[in-house]
Scaffold this active site. Structure first.
Site, mmCIF file in Angstrom:
data_model
loop_
_atom_site.group_PDB
_atom_site.id
_atom_site.type_symbol
_atom_site.label_atom_id
_atom_site.label_comp_id
_atom_site.label_asym_id
_atom_site.label_seq_id
_atom_site.Cartn_x
_atom_site.Cartn_y
_atom_site.Cartn_z
ATOM 1 C CG HIS A 1 40.317 31.540 51.586
ATOM 2 N ND1 HIS A 1 40.934 32.431 52.118
ATOM 3 C CD2 HIS A 1 39.805 30.588 52.552
ATOM 4 C CE1 HIS A 1 40.834 32.384 53.592
ATOM 5 N NE2 HIS A 1 40.217 31.443 53.770
ATOM 6 N N GLY B 1 41.868 46.573 47.164
ATOM 7 C CA GLY B 1 42.808 47.612 46.774
ATOM 8 C C GLY B 1 44.109 47.658 47.781
ATOM 9 C CD GLU B 2 49.263 48.679 48.877
ATOM 10 O OE1 GLU B 2 49.378 49.286 49.762
ATOM 11 O OE2 GLU B 2 49.373 47.410 48.815
ATOM 12 C CB SER C 1 46.892 45.443 54.878
ATOM 13 O OG SER C 1 47.532 44.394 53.995
ATOM 14 C CB CYS D 1 37.806 43.776 56.310
ATOM 15 S SG CYS D 1 38.751 43.593 55.117
ATOM 16 C CB CYS E 1 42.260 36.171 53.346
ATOM 17 S SG CYS E 1 43.920 37.037 52.981
ATOM 18 C CB CYS F 1 44.628 38.996 45.477
ATOM 19 S SG CYS F 1 43.205 40.210 46.069
ATOM 20 C CB CYS G 1 43.883 45.851 43.608
ATOM 21 S SG CYS G 1 45.433 46.119 44.197
ATOM 22 C CB CYS H 1 48.628 39.482 44.297
ATOM 23 S SG CYS H 1 49.469 40.893 45.186
ATOM 24 C CB SER I 1 50.942 41.381 51.724
ATOM 25 O OG SER I 1 49.716 41.726 52.088
ATOM 26 C CG LEU I 2 57.299 38.847 53.921
ATOM 27 C CD1 LEU I 2 57.667 38.989 55.355
ATOM 28 C CD2 LEU I 2 57.769 37.459 53.464
ATOM 29 C CG HIS I 3 52.168 36.595 50.468
ATOM 30 N ND1 HIS I 3 51.245 36.222 51.709
ATOM 31 C CD2 HIS I 3 51.575 37.547 50.517
ATOM 32 C CE1 HIS I 3 50.444 37.043 51.833
ATOM 33 N NE2 HIS I 3 50.629 38.160 50.998
ATOM 34 C CD GLU J 1 32.811 41.595 47.299
ATOM 35 O OE1 GLU J 1 31.544 41.216 46.858
ATOM 36 O OE2 GLU J 1 33.584 41.236 47.166
#
Length: 391
Positions: A339, A209-210, A241, A157, A382, A171, A164, A168, A263-265, A144
């Site tokens: 989300h 994906g990463e 990212s 994007c 996201c 995600c 992936c 996570c 991506s920290l979080h 996508e």
């Protein structure tokens, strides 16, 4: 709108018949520039005379030089092909009219432009558009891509992998599993085949994906986007990212000038590990230590993505320790609303709590903003991209 994660509800773009880009068949009618005077072949199929042809779109100038050399064409033909692919954005070899008909026929015998239109489309009430692209390697592989229009910019994007490996917790892409890496052709096709291609101001590698887990193909794509022979974009228009895959991250910082988003979080190891299994191999403290070795005060920017979860990473102490962790790095923190994902015991914070977190960081000298959520009604926001059910 009804929220379904089933790609079958995408609006189909074609009925499987061989068509030109405008949906019509073109006959030669005696015009010059054709290879064989017959109807244009559909180069998006990838087959000619029963044999597989290799895609030209996604090749660097060096690779195109190898192609023309293997076909005994003049070396300058590589630059001509690159110009047609990345500046004029043609879709068939027939359109490369400053290359002789003989050489176009020779090129088309083994190669194709290799672009495919979206297989489907969804439109959000806020103007966001999500496209479905076939990823090759079988009928069950799709990615996508999201177009995000705004007042002063138009952002695409893009995805770098089919699924992936990072898994996570927050995600949907990670929950569907890993199906394979995209080639530079598969990544670039999302850009060149997006209907809004010519109006794009920015590209972000924040889709499925990463990116740094597919570093070689991503780096090739970045070269094509920024090189004079390619799109000729400023690296400032592109952001990659990552969760922080250290070996590839160091290579990216040394070999590219594009912007970085981490991506920290969570500022805490155990808490981040519970959200992001990759923390075990690539701890955030080691990522931060590496970033301290680089200067982000000039052209290249670094930002940190921070999805806020109610009762998990949303306290004032989190904000204070996050500010302490990032001190000394010229950066921005993008605070993102979570989300909802079915079956996950994580919940979104209220707007006031997010604003307090933002204000705390700003007061401590760390620039922080709350990212506006876009495309949630079509599962394009996201963390919501997934083609798992289609696969």
């Amino acid at each position: 709108m009804e929220k379904k994660n089933d790609m079958d509800c995408f609006v189909p773009r074609n009925d499987g018949k061989k068509e030109r880009n405008d949906g019509k068949k073109e006959h030669n009618g005696g015009k010059e520039g054709r290879i064989d005077g017959k109807e244009d072949c559909n180069e998006g199929v990838g087959e000619r005379d029963g044999g597989k042809r290799e895609a030209l779109a996604g090749m660097t100038l060096g690779e195109l030089k190898a192609v023309v050399g293997s076909l005994s064409m003049p070396p300058y033909t590589a630059g001509q092909i690159a110009d047609w692919l990345y500046k004029k954005k043609i879709r068939t070899i027939d359109e490369m009219t400053n290359i002789s008909a003989k050489n176009r026929l020779l090129l088309a015998s083994q190669f194709e432009v290799g672009l495919k239109p979206p297989a489907g489309k969804k439109e959000s009430a806020d103007g966001t558009v999500k496209y479905l692209f076939a990823a090759g390697g079988g009928d069950d592989k799709f990615v996508e891509t999201v177009f995000i229009p705004a007042k002063e910019r138009s952002t695409l994007c893009v995805s770098s992998q089919i699924g992936c490996k990072m898994k996570c917790a927050f995600c949907m892409t990670g929950r569907q599993g890993f199906k394979g890496n995209l080639t530079s052709n598969g990544i670039l096709n999302q850009i060149l085949s997006a209907p809004e291609c010519n109006e794009l101001t920015n590209v972000v590698f924040m889709g499925m994906g990463e990116p740094l887990d597919n570093y070689g193909e991503v780096l090739k794509t970045l070269e094509i986007l920024t090189a004079p022979y390619g799109f000729g974009w400023s690296p400032k228009r592109i952001t990659v990212s990552t969760i922080g895959i250290l070996p590839s991250l160091k290579r990216f910082l040394d070999e590219s000038s594009c912007n970085l988003a981490v991506s920290l979080h969570s500022p805490y190891h155990d808490e981040r590990l519970s959200l992001m299994p990759a923390e075990k191999a690539f701890p955030i403290d080691a990522v931060i230590d590496l970033l301290h070795e680089y200067d982000f005060s000039h052209q290249r920017r670094v930002s940190f993505e921070y999805i806020m979860f109610e009762g998990v990473n949303d306290s004032e102490q989190h904000a204070k320790d996050l500010a302490r962790m990032l001190r000394g790095i010229e950066c921005r923190v993008n605070i993102i609303r979570f989300h909802y994902i079915k079956g996950i015991n994580l919940h979104s914070c209220g707007e006031r709590k997010m604003e307090f977190f933002r204000d705390t960081l700003n007061a401590l000298g760390i620039t922080a903003t709350i990212r506006t959520s876009r495309g949630e009604d079509i599962l394009a926001a996201c963390g919501m991209l997934s083609t798992g059910k289609r696969q």
